[in-house]
Every structure is written in structure tokens, then in C-alpha cells.
Write an enzyme that holds these catalytic residues in place. Structure first.
Site, PDB file in Angstrom:
ATOM      1  NE  ARG A 263      -3.186  -2.449   2.240  1.00 43.60           N
ATOM      2  CZ  ARG A 263      -4.668  -2.604   2.781  1.00 43.60           C
ATOM      3  NH1 ARG A 263      -4.765  -1.646   3.539  1.00 43.60           N
ATOM      4  NH2 ARG A 263      -5.581  -3.910   2.481  1.00 43.60           N
ATOM      5  NE  ARG A 278      -1.581   5.025   8.724  1.00 35.65           N
ATOM      6  CZ  ARG A 278      -2.873   5.200   8.166  1.00 35.65           C
ATOM      7  NH1 ARG A 278      -3.105   4.542   6.833  1.00 35.65           N
ATOM      8  NH2 ARG A 278      -3.969   5.089   8.891  1.00 35.65           N
ATOM      9  CD  GLU A 352      -9.149  -0.925   9.605  1.00 35.82           C
ATOM     10  OE1 GLU A 352      -9.833   0.408  10.193  1.00 35.82           O
ATOM     11  OE2 GLU A 352      -9.458  -1.201   8.666  1.00 35.82           O
ATOM     12  CB  SER A 355     -11.712  -4.036   7.246  1.00 39.11           C
ATOM     13  OG  SER A 355     -12.758  -3.305   6.528  1.00 39.11           O
ATOM     14  NE  ARG A 393      -2.398  -1.166  10.996  1.00 41.36           N
ATOM     15  CZ  ARG A 393      -3.113  -0.458  10.811  1.00 41.36           C
ATOM     16  NH1 ARG A 393      -4.732  -0.209  10.622  1.00 41.36           N
ATOM     17  NH2 ARG A 393      -3.134   0.429   9.187  1.00 41.36           N
TER      18      ARG A 393
END
Length: 430
Positions: A263, A278, A352, A355, A393
RNA sequence: GGAGAGGUGGCCGAGUGGUCGAAGGCGCACGCUUGGAAAGCGUGUAUACCGGAAACGGUAUCGCAGGUUCAAAUCCUGUCCUCUCCGCCA
């Protein structure tokens, strides 16, 4: 993508859905273009039908009659070309608009603008009350020689990281535990391409829209379309059966993709710059379901894949909460979306980690992913997906929540079999 | 990177200008036959869009794009993909 006929028949529903999602979408323009399209198409097809009919007769005709027919055919051909020229811009605009059409959110999706408006559905566990000053994951890892961000930056630029030693083993243990858990629930593990053609991104509804967030390949080995690095194996796995007409008997399909994810995180400068929250590249196990077009079954699947993810977080012995993502924060394709957030002490809040999305036929229509139902009718499938587990993460939560006063880090029981039975990581050497 | 072969329906496979949405076979569905089953026989069996209440009709699709032609699965050009061999590399 929405069905054009659906928009035609439910313009108000679509309009309202776009408003709720805060996405601009001109339903009236679509309806106007659709009418125009059908008007031209009818004229064009009638001309073509006469052409085909006449063309068959030509071979049997002689003399003047033949010349007459040929002349008529010529004018029909010109007429057809005119219709085609008129249709092209209409179709171009209509297709472009249609790709932007947002899927109306379920009635039960909470109203809201940003993630601040997401609604907590339930909470599991409680944040650990440390009787000492807890360290964040960067300190915990650096002290052990598990993390090297500085040299990683030199190698791969900002938001790069290098895991070393036990951190690598821990990461692999977490991924493998997640994979084993999801496989035990009937999901077929899939190791899939991370380098894909643009069609897969368009099909899964990431494009148009997420181009800025996606790495594009400079020199692909194929030239028919652009090549990109996926941000999640959802793309590859959901597109896996694209173009097929599935037998209802083999549904639902349950797949567990495992892959690195890439990403660009464009537009996030200065956000979450410390540590592993991130990053540009990470590893993920993803769950994907493809099933018949039944909203109730889809909804049941959504609850299932959320439960699977919760069980992973429970296995990691992490406090977490489930939130219902609000209309403004949920994206174009989803009908309903849950996020799962694990407690991260350094953030003093939930972050988070998962998802879960329910798309109904939005992705499947673009992917041309269909099935034949009991009556032999071909219908568009429903798709869903959710994270199983994503690293690094989740390492943040695991390391920070399980740190002890003596400096050691307790290993969750479910991971121990994957780490040679070890129960804890020792305190760092002074 | 070099050389060659090939891409047709759920599958195999025929088809080199009109009668081809496409032979034949397999598979599948239904029916007949049978004590039951197999075999056999018969019928059916793509998708999308447009028109139509429906029956049904029309258009498009033989990897993809474009061209020639009154007419293209079939001829021409380009392109993508797959396979084989050589080279290079993990």
C-alpha cells in the site's frame, strides 16, 4: 457496480444510498443516458436486422434486383455507422458513471461522516492495567534487536521495517495460527499472485478510486493492460473465479488467501509514523466467501467471518471491539462493514486490525462471477471478505498487551505450539 | 532474449467466405424401456442486451482489437495469452 436495470427501477433508493454515503452520483444523468442508449440501440438493431435479411437474399438475386439490393445495403450500412457513432459517446459516459455508482448501504448502517461516527457493537476483554510504565512496541522490539527501522529506511524508504530474530518467528507463528484456524473452518488456503492485471482491481471495485494507493509496475511482462501490486489478497482471491458460471452445488466458496500486501499510503504523511502501524508492505491472511445472491445468507456469512476474526483475536488474548462502520466511512461497494479493533496500549486506544465487508453482487457483477441456480437461471454471486490476521500491525497489540513488569513478554497459549512450546520472551539483555 | 505451435460452446473436437450459435462425441436434464439398474432409444442443453404482459422476435458473441466484403469462426493486419525447444536466471 450496480445493475443498470436496478438503477432504472429503483432510482430513489440509489439516490438515497449515495447521499447516505456522501458520494456524489447523478442518477438522473444515468437514467437520461440509459434512455438515449436504448433509443439508439433499437434503431441500430433494426437496421442491422434488415441488413442481415437482405444480405442472405443477395446471393440468390440477379441483375437489377441484385443491384437494387446492394444499393439498399449500402445505405443501411451507412445508417448503422451513424447509429454506432451516436451510441459511442453515450456508452462511454454511461459506463464511466456506472463504475462510480455506490452500492446503497443497508438500512441498519449507522449514519455518519467519518470513522469517528462508527458505532461500537461489542467489546471483548479489558485494557491491561499496568502497574509499571508500559513500553511501546518499538521500544520493546528495538531493545531485543527485533526491529530495525533506520536501515530499513535506507533500503526501502519511509514506512519500511526490518524484523529480526524472534520477531520473525512470532510473525510467522501468528500468520500460521490464523491460517490453521481459518482452514479448520472450511476455508481453502490459497497462495495467490500479488502482481495482478488491472482487471482484477477493477473487478473487485478498488479501481477506479484506489489508483493512488496502489503500486504500479513499470515493466510488466504482459502488455495488454497495466500491472499492479495488490493491497490485499482479497483482490486475487475474489477475482479467482471471475468470468465463470459456478454450479450452485459448489457454493459457498470459502477461500483463505495468504500474501504480502502493498500500500502506498499516499496522503498519510506524518500520520502514524512511529513503528509498525502504517507500513507499505505487510503480510495478511484473508478470508473470502462467494455465495448465491441471498441477502440473508450474505448477512449470516458476514457474522461468521467476523466471528472467525474475533476468535483469532481471542486466541491472541487481545482486548478488542467490533464497530459498525458508518455510511460516510464505508466505501463505494459495501452494503455493510464491520471493523475489528484491538487494544493498543501505546495508542491508548483501539487500532483497526480487521475489516469485514459485505458487498452483495457489487464486486461479482464487475467480475462477471455468476452461478446457475436450481431453476437453471444464471445469477450474479454475492461476495464478502474479512481479514483473518495481518502482520506486523497485530504485533503491536500482541507485544504491548502481553508485556510484563519484569520486562518479559508472555506468549499467548495458542501461539506456543508454533514457537517450540516457549511460554514467554525473556526480558532484553541489559 | 531467440525459434516454433496453438487459442472454437461445461469439456473434447470438426469447421478455410453465405445454408454456422456453430457438425460429432462426452457430460448434464427430462422421458421411454426395466422387477431395479446399466446399456439402448428419444428430446433438450450458451451468454448478454433490446423489444414484448407473454408466446416469441431481434442484435451481438468462435482469445481481443481493427480491416477487406453485400456477407467473416473462415481472408488480412495488429495484439494478448497458452504450450514446446534454446539461452539466461532463481
Amino acid at each position: 457496480m450496480l445493475d443498470l436495470a436496478f438503477i432504472r427501477e429503483n432510482p430513489d433508493l440509489v439516490r438515497r444510498g449515495a447521499q447516505r454515503k456522501r458520494i456524489a452520483f447523478d442518477v438522473d444523468r444515468v437514467l437520461a443516458l440509459d434512455g438515449e442508449r436504448r433509443r439508439i440501440l433499437l434503431a441500430q438493431e433494426n437496421a442491422k436486422a434488415e441488413q442481415n435479411r437482405l444480405g442472405k437474399q443477395v446471393a440468390t438475386l440477379q441483375g437489377d434486383a441484385k443491384q437494387e439490393a446492394l444499393a439498399r445495403l449500402k445505405s443501411l450500412k451507412e445508417e448503422g455507422a451513424g447509429h454506432e457513432a451516436a451510441l459511442a459517446p453515450v456508452m462511454r459516459e454511461l459506463d464511466a458513471l456506472l463504475r462510480q455508482a455506490p452500492n446503497p448501504p443497508a438500512d441498519s448502517v449507522p449514519e455518519g461522516l467519518t470513522d469517528a461516527d462508527n458505532v461500537e457493537v461489542r467489546r471483548h476483554g479489558t485494557a491491561p492495567a499496568f502497574a509499571f510504565a508500559p513500553k511501546d512496541h518499538v521500544d520493546l522490539m528495538t531493545a531485543r534487536g527485533w526491529l530495525d527501522v533506520d536501515r530499513a529506511g535506507r533500503l526501502g524508504g519511509s514506512r519500511s521495517y526490518i524484523l529480526k530474530g524472534d520477531a520473525v518467528l512470532l510473525e510467522q507463528a501468528i500468520l500460521r495460527m490464523g491460517l490453521d484456524l481459518i482452514a479448520s473452518r472450511g476455508f481453502t488456503p490459497m497462495s495467490v499472485p500479488v502482481l495482478v492485471k488491472e482487471a482484477a482491481l477493477v473487478g473487485t471495485a478498488y479501481f477506479p478510486g484506489a489508483e493512488e494507493q496502489t503500486y504500479k509496475i513499470e515493466n510488466p511482462t504482459f502488455e495488454d493492460q497495466a500491472a499492479w501490486l495488490v493491497g490485499t489478497s482479497e483482490v486475487s482471491v475474489t477475482a479467482y473465479r471471475a468470468g465463470e458460471i459456478l454450479d450452485a452445488a459448489e457454493l459457498p466458496l470459502r477461500y483463505a488467501g495468504i500474501s504480502p500486501c502493498f500500500r502506498r499510503e499516499a496522503g498519510t504523511y506524518g500520520k502514524d509514523t512511529r513503528g509498525l502501524y502504517r507500513v507499505h508492505q505487510f503480510n495478511k491472511v484473508e478470508q473470502v466467501i462467494v455465495d448465491v445472491a441471498d441477502p440473508e445468507r450474505s448477512r449470516a456469512h458476514l457474522e461468521d467471518i467476523v466471528r472467525n476474526a474475533e476468535d483469532v483475536l481471542k486466541a491472541l488474548e487481545l482486548p478488542y471491539r467490533v464497530v459498525a462502520v458508518c455510511t460516510g466511512d464505508m466505501g463505494r461497494g459495501q452494503v455493510y462493514k464491520y471493523d475489528l479493533e484491538a487494544w493498543m496500549p501505546s495508542r491508548k486506544g483501539y487500532g483497526e486490525t480487521h475489516s469485514a465487508s459485505m458487498f452483495h453482487d457489487f464486486q461479482a457483477r464487475r467480475l462477471d462471477l455468476r452461478y446457475r441456480d436450481k431453476d437453471g437461471k444464471v445469477r450474479v454471486c454475492h461476495t464478502l471478505n474479512n481479514t483473518v490476521v495481518a502482520t506486523p500491525r497485530v504485533l503491536i497489540a500482541v507485544l504491548e498487551n502481553h508485556q510484563q513488569a519484569d520486562g518479559s513478554i508472555t506468549i499467548p497459549k495458542a501461539l506456543r505450539p508454533y514457537l517450540g512450546g516457549r511460554e514467554a520472551f525473556a526480558p532484553p539483555k541489559a
